[in-house]
Design an enzyme around this catalytic site. Sequence first.
Site, PDB file in Angstrom:
ATOM      1  N   ASP A 153       0.812  -1.208   0.000  1.00 20.69           N
ATOM      2  CA  ASP A 153       0.000   0.000   0.000  1.00 20.69           C
ATOM      3  C   ASP A 153       0.850   1.265   0.000  1.00 20.69           C
ATOM      4  O   ASP A 153       0.488   2.270  -0.609  1.00 20.69           O
ATOM      5  CB  ASP A 153      -0.936   0.007   1.211  1.00 20.69           C
ATOM      6  CG  ASP A 153      -2.185  -0.831   0.980  1.00 20.69           C
ATOM      7  OD1 ASP A 153      -2.136  -1.708   0.105  1.00 20.69           O
ATOM      8  OD2 ASP A 153      -3.190  -0.614   1.661  1.00 20.69           O
ATOM      9  N   CYS A 169       0.823  -8.197   5.230  1.00 20.90           N
ATOM     10  CA  CYS A 169       0.412  -6.802   5.087  1.00 20.90           C
ATOM     11  C   CYS A 169      -1.030  -6.652   4.626  1.00 20.90           C
ATOM     12  O   CYS A 169      -1.667  -7.596   4.173  1.00 20.90           O
ATOM     13  CB  CYS A 169       1.375  -6.077   4.153  1.00 20.90           C
ATOM     14  SG  CYS A 169       3.025  -5.908   4.877  1.00 20.90           S
ATOM     15  N   ASP A 170      -1.475  -5.426   4.752  1.00 20.85           N
ATOM     16  CA  ASP A 170      -2.778  -4.866   4.430  1.00 20.85           C
ATOM     17  C   ASP A 170      -3.839  -5.826   3.904  1.00 20.85           C
ATOM     18  O   ASP A 170      -4.541  -6.446   4.675  1.00 20.85           O
ATOM     19  CB  ASP A 170      -2.568  -3.697   3.471  1.00 20.85           C
ATOM     20  CG  ASP A 170      -1.757  -2.609   4.164  1.00 20.85           C
ATOM     21  OD1 ASP A 170      -2.059  -2.299   5.315  1.00 20.85           O
ATOM     22  OD2 ASP A 170      -0.811  -2.092   3.565  1.00 20.85           O
ATOM     23  N   LYS A 171      -4.005  -5.993   2.599  1.00 26.90           N
ATOM     24  CA  LYS A 171      -5.121  -6.792   2.071  1.00 26.90           C
ATOM     25  C   LYS A 171      -4.825  -8.277   2.078  1.00 26.90           C
ATOM     26  O   LYS A 171      -5.721  -9.097   1.909  1.00 26.90           O
ATOM     27  CB  LYS A 171      -5.469  -6.362   0.633  1.00 26.90           C
ATOM     28  CG  LYS A 171      -5.652  -4.874   0.451  1.00 26.90           C
ATOM     29  CD  LYS A 171      -6.544  -4.272   1.501  1.00 26.90           C
ATOM     30  CE  LYS A 171      -6.288  -2.805   1.665  1.00 26.90           C
ATOM     31  NZ  LYS A 171      -4.952  -2.431   2.081  1.00 26.90           N
ATOM     32  N   CYS A 197       4.746  -2.314   8.349  1.00 26.97           N
ATOM     33  CA  CYS A 197       5.165  -0.985   8.809  1.00 26.97           C
ATOM     34  C   CYS A 197       4.825  -0.736  10.275  1.00 26.97           C
ATOM     35  O   CYS A 197       3.712  -1.022  10.727  1.00 26.97           O
ATOM     36  CB  CYS A 197       4.549   0.095   7.931  1.00 26.97           C
ATOM     37  SG  CYS A 197       5.167   0.061   6.235  1.00 26.97           S
ATOM     38  N   GLU A 225      -6.827   4.458  -0.519  1.00 27.58           N
ATOM     39  CA  GLU A 225      -6.495   5.086   0.752  1.00 27.58           C
ATOM     40  C   GLU A 225      -6.061   6.539   0.524  1.00 27.58           C
ATOM     41  O   GLU A 225      -5.462   6.867  -0.486  1.00 27.58           O
ATOM     42  CB  GLU A 225      -5.363   4.324   1.451  1.00 27.58           C
ATOM     43  CG  GLU A 225      -5.799   2.997   2.023  1.00 27.58           C
ATOM     44  CD  GLU A 225      -4.695   2.327   2.824  1.00 27.58           C
ATOM     45  OE1 GLU A 225      -3.541   2.788   2.772  1.00 27.58           O
ATOM     46  OE2 GLU A 225      -4.994   1.341   3.502  1.00 27.58           O
ATOM     47  N   SER A 263      -5.552   5.239   5.273  1.00 24.56           N
ATOM     48  CA  SER A 263      -4.532   4.320   5.745  1.00 24.56           C
ATOM     49  C   SER A 263      -4.669   4.153   7.247  1.00 24.56           C
ATOM     50  O   SER A 263      -5.138   5.063   7.950  1.00 24.56           O
ATOM     51  CB  SER A 263      -3.151   4.883   5.420  1.00 24.56           C
ATOM     52  OG  SER A 263      -2.151   4.257   6.186  1.00 24.56           O
TER      53      SER A 263
END
Length: 552
Positions: free
Chosen positions: A78, A119-121, A191, A442, A468
């Site tokens: 992202d 991470c994210d998705k 992150c 985002e 985000s």
Amino acid sequence: MRSDRMMKGIERAPHRSLFKAMGYTDDELSRPIIGIANSFNEIIPGHIHLRQLVEAVKAGIRMAGGTPVEFGGIGVCDGIAMNHIGMRYSLASRELIADSVEVMAMAHPFDGLVLVPSCDKITPGMLMAMLRINIPAVAVSGGPMLTGRWKRQKVNLISVFEGIGKVKAGEMTEAELGELEDCACPTCGSCAGMFTANSMNCLAEALGLALPGNGTIPAVSAARMRLAKQAGMRAVEMVREGLRPRDIATAQAFRNALAVDMALGCSTNTVLHVPAIAREADVDLPLDTFNEISLKTPHLCNLIPAGPHSLQDLHEAGGIQAIIKEISKIGVIDLSCKTATGRTVEENISHAAITDSEVIRGIDQPYHAEGGIAILYGSLAPEGAVVKQSAVAPEMMCHQGPARVFESEDEAYSAILEGQINPGDVVVIRYEGPKGGPGMPEMLSPTAAIVGMGLGSKVALITDGRFSGGTQGAAIGHVSPEAADGGPIALVEEGDPIEIDIPERKLNLLVAEEELEKRRQAWQPREPRIKSGYLARYAKQVSSGATGAVLR
């Protein structure tokens, strides 16, 4: 066993022959076959080390008497995709990830699965697949990145985004920004901070679909490798026990996870992902559940980006299990829920303890009396909007100001950096929802620019897109219905007064209904930004952000 479909009997001799072409022995093929979904790639810091982690998972599977079979998965970073067309693909990738794991596990009937996202998705996508397929499975993430240090201060990726605004405001030189970018992301891992990736990895642990420590053990820690081995072992044991994901992820388990969400102050993106995961488990989780649980669960952790504490700090303070134990004192946790350990929540937390009462506060001395996330309703968001209230300055909890309307993130970002936004303004960015974006990008760049320009406690930002997990300030997203569907956000005009009242959960456009009806009659749908390929198909199938942006 499920793998008998491809291993057992003379009719499966050709299938076994294909396995033997890869070097598998008869002994290996007679054991439980555990598929490993490895999302390793060389584009995401949270995934660059997953080959090594997966080797530890394989060791655990073999120690428990199983046979590991690894396959790959995609992932979008992202941060790297931010503020250009790539971000439109990020949320949309969640459905591809879920579908691809389903395809691999159904085409090749594994007995169990270990899912290795970071991470994210990727994490929610894999959890969606886990519950859809519903064979014995456990998740183990790559773990959080350590925080950086620059000029004796903790820094992270968001510090760099905010640094752009500081350079534009004359508070930082370009040379200093260059130094900062060298220091902000010092290790592999997701992150540093309670951003989306770490939020979802913590909630996977809170749901019971990952082992204790999954959300907080640093990526570079030897304990992360030991956890991976334990996850591999548990996958084999779960096959033998017949323990499946839907036995774990019950309605009560989801409520447990939301209580942890509120105590932590997680990313607003959990409001998209948790309902989407629940849907795969056939669990009804209406948006109002977030408010219900937020109102009775105190906010106990002041984590990056809202506060100073990192995921490493959280881990050393007792981690997710200590938080569960603390909030169980007020009755928001069902202690009888099963978990991937093979034990109940109550058994898991028996030895948990808070070791730093500043990082994890007690329920009698919270950072905020209410949870980190609030769902707002009103004439601007009849179906709801989302704000991370734990990251909003006190003076912005109630605000009324003139709308500054932008038809895209790029337009708003340019206006912010050019000094066109004034204290008190309410920046409205529309046509960035799941359908209109498409992909609900985002908005980290404009929110970070607002903070960097010194307007974080003076300006609100409202969008039908999303933010985000690194966003802070009065940033209200997921406004539903979105502009592309003719929602009220499509009718806002420059200068319209907008009322924000977070304590009362209100978001109103203060324009007479007669005037809004005139605008509604004149409104015309916009041409789609992307007319071919995956995103064009996605835009036609995706549901509202209020229902998790799942595909119809």
